[in-house]
Design a protein around this motif. Structure first.
Motif, PDB file in Angstrom:
ATOM      1  N   TYR A   1       0.816  -1.217   0.000  1.00 41.74           N
ATOM      2  CA  TYR A   1       0.000   0.000   0.000  1.00 41.74           C
ATOM      3  C   TYR A   1       0.853   1.273   0.000  1.00 41.74           C
ATOM      4  CZ  TYR A   1      -3.854  -3.169   0.921  1.00 41.74           C
ATOM      5  OH  TYR A   1      -4.787  -4.192   0.815  1.00 41.74           O
ATOM      6  N   HIS A   2       2.159   1.125  -0.255  1.00 43.18           N
ATOM      7  CA  HIS A   2       3.065   2.266  -0.415  1.00 43.18           C
ATOM      8  C   HIS A   2       3.123   3.140   0.837  1.00 43.18           C
ATOM      9  CE1 HIS A   2       2.793   2.119  -5.124  1.00 43.18           C
ATOM     10  NE2 HIS A   2       2.773   0.920  -4.572  1.00 43.18           N
ATOM     11  N   LYS A   3       3.068   2.557   1.988  1.00 44.38           N
ATOM     12  CA  LYS A   3       3.087   3.310   3.237  1.00 44.38           C
ATOM     13  C   LYS A   3       4.510   3.450   3.777  1.00 44.38           C
ATOM     14  CE  LYS A   3      -1.438   3.635   3.514  1.00 44.38           C
ATOM     15  NZ  LYS A   3      -2.129   4.929   3.341  1.00 44.38           N
ATOM     16  N   ASN A   4       4.880   4.695   4.085  1.00 45.17           N
ATOM     17  CA  ASN A   4       6.157   5.044   4.723  1.00 45.17           C
ATOM     18  C   ASN A   4       7.359   4.845   3.798  1.00 45.17           C
ATOM     19  OD1 ASN A   4       7.036   6.306   7.070  1.00 45.17           O
ATOM     20  ND2 ASN A   4       7.772   4.408   7.997  1.00 45.17           N
ATOM     21  N   LEU A   5       7.138   4.794   2.504  1.00 42.82           N
ATOM     22  CA  LEU A   5       8.249   4.599   1.580  1.00 42.82           C
ATOM     23  C   LEU A   5       9.110   5.851   1.442  1.00 42.82           C
ATOM     24  CD1 LEU A   5       6.646   2.457  -1.279  1.00 42.82           C
ATOM     25  CD2 LEU A   5       7.694   1.734   0.885  1.00 42.82           C
ATOM     26  N   ASP A   6       8.513   7.019   1.596  1.00 40.85           N
ATOM     27  CA  ASP A   6       9.299   8.248   1.532  1.00 40.85           C
ATOM     28  C   ASP A   6      10.320   8.299   2.663  1.00 40.85           C
ATOM     29  OD1 ASP A   6       8.066   9.153  -0.759  1.00 40.85           O
ATOM     30  OD2 ASP A   6       6.635  10.442   0.294  1.00 40.85           O
ATOM     31  N   SER A   7       9.916   7.833   3.834  1.00 44.04           N
ATOM     32  CA  SER A   7      10.852   7.792   4.958  1.00 44.04           C
ATOM     33  C   SER A   7      12.012   6.847   4.660  1.00 44.04           C
ATOM     34  CB  SER A   7      10.130   7.337   6.233  1.00 44.04           C
ATOM     35  OG  SER A   7       9.163   8.280   6.628  1.00 44.04           O
ATOM     36  N   LEU A   8      11.695   5.707   4.065  1.00 43.27           N
ATOM     37  CA  LEU A   8      12.725   4.745   3.697  1.00 43.27           C
ATOM     38  C   LEU A   8      13.707   5.351   2.696  1.00 43.27           C
ATOM     39  CD1 LEU A   8      14.075   1.994   3.534  1.00 43.27           C
ATOM     40  CD2 LEU A   8      12.276   1.283   1.940  1.00 43.27           C
TER      41      LEU A   8
ATOM     42  N   GLY B   1      14.405   8.452   2.196  1.00 44.79           N
ATOM     43  CA  GLY B   1      15.205   9.483   2.843  1.00 44.79           C
ATOM     44  C   GLY B   1      16.374   8.906   3.620  1.00 44.79           C
ATOM     45  N   VAL B   2      16.133   7.797   4.306  1.00 43.78           N
ATOM     46  CA  VAL B   2      17.199   7.158   5.066  1.00 43.78           C
ATOM     47  C   VAL B   2      18.250   6.570   4.123  1.00 43.78           C
ATOM     48  CG1 VAL B   2      17.745   5.264   6.637  1.00 43.78           C
ATOM     49  CG2 VAL B   2      15.753   6.700   7.068  1.00 43.78           C
ATOM     50  N   ILE B   3      17.792   5.928   3.045  1.00 43.36           N
ATOM     51  CA  ILE B   3      18.732   5.370   2.067  1.00 43.36           C
ATOM     52  C   ILE B   3      19.622   6.471   1.499  1.00 43.36           C
ATOM     53  CG2 ILE B   3      18.925   4.347  -0.233  1.00 43.36           C
ATOM     54  CD1 ILE B   3      16.434   2.693   0.412  1.00 43.36           C
ATOM     55  N   LYS B   4      19.038   7.580   1.103  1.00 42.31           N
ATOM     56  CA  LYS B   4      19.814   8.679   0.527  1.00 42.31           C
ATOM     57  C   LYS B   4      20.874   9.186   1.504  1.00 42.31           C
ATOM     58  CE  LYS B   4      16.167  10.403  -2.534  1.00 42.31           C
ATOM     59  NZ  LYS B   4      15.278  11.543  -2.842  1.00 42.31           N
ATOM     60  N   GLY B   5      20.532   9.172   2.786  1.00 46.17           N
ATOM     61  CA  GLY B   5      21.475   9.640   3.783  1.00 46.17           C
ATOM     62  C   GLY B   5      22.732   8.799   3.866  1.00 46.17           C
ATOM     63  N   HIS B   6      22.669   7.546   3.407  1.00 51.75           N
ATOM     64  CA  HIS B   6      23.820   6.645   3.459  1.00 51.75           C
ATOM     65  C   HIS B   6      24.577   6.554   2.141  1.00 51.75           C
ATOM     66  CE1 HIS B   6      23.068   5.180   7.462  1.00 51.75           C
ATOM     67  NE2 HIS B   6      21.828   4.849   7.154  1.00 51.75           N
ATOM     68  N   LEU B   7      24.053   7.159   1.078  1.00 58.03           N
ATOM     69  CA  LEU B   7      24.693   7.020  -0.225  1.00 58.03           C
ATOM     70  C   LEU B   7      25.999   7.810  -0.294  1.00 58.03           C
ATOM     71  CD1 LEU B   7      21.659   7.383  -2.669  1.00 58.03           C
ATOM     72  CD2 LEU B   7      22.818   5.271  -1.982  1.00 58.03           C
ATOM     73  N   PRO B   8      27.014   7.232  -0.950  1.00 52.25           N
ATOM     74  CA  PRO B   8      28.262   7.983  -1.177  1.00 52.25           C
ATOM     75  C   PRO B   8      28.099   8.947  -2.347  1.00 52.25           C
ATOM     76  CG  PRO B   8      28.437   5.791  -2.138  1.00 52.25           C
ATOM     77  CD  PRO B   8      27.101   5.841  -1.441  1.00 52.25           C
ATOM     78  N   ASN B   9      29.056   9.852  -2.475  1.00 49.93           N
ATOM     79  CA  ASN B   9      29.105  10.734  -3.645  1.00 49.93           C
ATOM     80  C   ASN B   9      29.929  10.067  -4.729  1.00 49.93           C
ATOM     81  OD1 ASN B   9      27.635  13.066  -2.723  1.00 49.93           O
ATOM     82  ND2 ASN B   9      29.358  13.488  -1.365  1.00 49.93           N
ATOM     83  N   HIS B  10      29.356   9.952  -5.929  1.00 52.62           N
ATOM     84  CA  HIS B  10      30.024   9.282  -7.033  1.00 52.62           C
ATOM     85  C   HIS B  10      29.948  10.134  -8.286  1.00 52.62           C
ATOM     86  CE1 HIS B  10      31.092   5.534  -5.311  1.00 52.62           C
ATOM     87  NE2 HIS B  10      29.882   5.050  -5.180  1.00 52.62           N
ATOM     88  N   HIS B  11      30.927   9.945  -9.153  1.00 52.32           N
ATOM     89  CA  HIS B  11      30.785  10.359 -10.543  1.00 52.32           C
ATOM     90  C   HIS B  11      30.219   9.154 -11.280  1.00 52.32           C
ATOM     91  CE1 HIS B  11      32.689  14.285 -10.560  1.00 52.32           C
ATOM     92  NE2 HIS B  11      33.677  13.805  -9.829  1.00 52.32           N
ATOM     93  N   LEU B  12      29.009   9.261 -11.771  1.00 47.83           N
ATOM     94  CA  LEU B  12      28.377   8.137 -12.448  1.00 47.83           C
ATOM     95  C   LEU B  12      28.274   8.401 -13.942  1.00 47.83           C
ATOM     96  CD1 LEU B  12      25.361   6.824 -10.364  1.00 47.83           C
ATOM     97  CD2 LEU B  12      27.549   5.740 -10.763  1.00 47.83           C
ATOM     98  N   CYS B  13      28.541   7.382 -14.714  1.00 43.17           N
ATOM     99  CA  CYS B  13      28.235   7.431 -16.147  1.00 43.17           C
ATOM    100  C   CYS B  13      26.766   7.064 -16.280  1.00 43.17           C
ATOM    101  CB  CYS B  13      29.091   6.436 -16.919  1.00 43.17           C
ATOM    102  SG  CYS B  13      30.847   6.828 -16.879  1.00 43.17           S
ATOM    103  N   LEU B  14      25.938   8.026 -16.660  1.00 41.90           N
ATOM    104  CA  LEU B  14      24.496   7.797 -16.702  1.00 41.90           C
ATOM    105  C   LEU B  14      24.151   7.078 -18.002  1.00 41.90           C
ATOM    106  CD1 LEU B  14      23.209  11.176 -15.256  1.00 41.90           C
ATOM    107  CD2 LEU B  14      23.781   9.068 -14.061  1.00 41.90           C
ATOM    108  N   LEU B  15      24.178   5.758 -17.958  1.00 38.18           N
ATOM    109  CA  LEU B  15      23.948   4.960 -19.151  1.00 38.18           C
ATOM    110  C   LEU B  15      22.477   4.824 -19.475  1.00 38.18           C
ATOM    111  CD1 LEU B  15      26.534   2.098 -18.548  1.00 38.18           C
ATOM    112  CD2 LEU B  15      26.827   4.284 -19.713  1.00 38.18           C
ATOM    113  N   TYR B  16      21.628   5.277 -18.536  1.00 38.55           N
ATOM    114  CA  TYR B  16      20.195   5.151 -18.753  1.00 38.55           C
ATOM    115  C   TYR B  16      19.527   6.461 -18.392  1.00 38.55           C
ATOM    116  CZ  TYR B  16      15.374   3.610 -18.494  1.00 38.55           C
ATOM    117  OH  TYR B  16      14.021   3.495 -18.695  1.00 38.55           O
TER     118      TYR B  16
END
Length: 199
Positions: A158-165, A167-182
Motif C-alpha cells: 500500500y506504499h506506506k512510509n516509503l518516503d521515509s525509507l 530518505g534514510v537510504i539517501k542519507g547513506h549514499l556515497p558521492n560518485h561520478h556516475l556514467c548515466l547509461l540510462y
C-alpha cells in the motif's frame, strides 16, 4: 555524460516471499520483477534506478536466502547471489515481515554483520495489523541497533512510509561520478544493466 551526485547500489534482501519484489515495484512505480505467492520466483538480480535532482539509487533485488535445511545444488546459487549482492553494494536493506522472525532471518542478519556496510531493517506488511501497537514489541525486539542504523515499518503493498525509507537510504549514499547509461522518461523509474561507478 558524467555527473556527480549521491548515488550507489542498494541491495534489498530478505527470506523468500517477504515482499522484496513488491517493494521494488512500489519504489520504481511499475512492475519490474515477478511477484507471486510462490517463493523464489525472482531468480535473476533485477536492477531498477530512482533518479532525482541530487541522488541516484540503484536497487538490486535478490532471491530469498534459503535455509541450510533446504539447500540443494540450485539453492546454493540463490544463496551465492545474496552474498554477491551484499559484497557489491553501498547500502543494505534487510526486509522482514511484521511479527514473524525466523532462523533464515537470523542467517541474513549474520551475513549483514559480516559486511560492515550501512544497513537498514525494513519491517514489511504492517498493513495486516489495524492495531499498530501489536507490532511495537516486535520492532523493539528486532531493532538490532548494533547492525542497523534504522528500523522502518512499511507496507510495500500500500506504499506506506516509503518516503521515509528513501530518505534514510539517501542519507547513506556515497558521492560518485556516475556514467548515466540510462535516462528514464520518468525521473523516478527505469531499468538498466549494471553500470560502473568510481569515486
Amino acid at each position: 555524460m558524467t555527473e556527480k551526485k549521491k548515488s550507489g547500489y542498494v541491495a534489498i534482501i530478505g527470506r523468500p516471499n517477504v515482499g522484496k519484489s513488491t517493494l521494488i515495484n512500489a519504489l520504481i512505480g511499475e512492475k519490474v520483477t515477478i511477484v507471486t505467492s510462490k517463493p523464489q520466483t525472482t531468480v535473476q538480480n533485477i536492477i531498477g534506478i530512482l533518479n532525482d535532482e541530487d541522488s541516484q539509487i540503484i536497487l538490486v533485488d535478490t532471491p530469498g536466502l534459503v535455509s541450510n535445511k533446504k539447500i540443494a545444488s540450485h539453492n546454493k546459487t540463490y544463496n551465492k547471489s545474496v552474498l554477491d549482492a551484499l559484497a557489491s553494494s553501498d547500502v543494505i536493506v534487510m526486509l522482514s515481515e511484521a511479527n514473524k522472525w525466523t532462523k533464515t532471518d537470523e542467517q541474513l542478519l549474520e551475513q549483514i554483520d559480516a559486511q560492515s556496510l550501512p544497513s537498514i531493517h525494513v519491517v514489511n506488511k504492517v498493513d495486516r495489523f489495524k492495531d499498530k501497537t501489536k507490532i511495537l514489541d516486535f520492532l523493539k525486539e528486532h531493532s538490532y541497533l548494533d547492525t542497523f542504523s534504522d528500523v522502518i515499518p512499511i507496507s510495500a503493498k500500500y506504499h506506506k512510509n516509503l518516503d521515509s525509507l528513501l530518505g534514510v537510504i539517501k542519507g547513506h549514499l556515497p558521492n560518485h561520478h556516475l556514467c548515466l547509461l540510462y535516462t528514464s522518461p520518468s525521473p523516478r523509474d527505469g531499468l538498466l544493466s549494471r553500470m560502473p561507478s568510481s569515486a
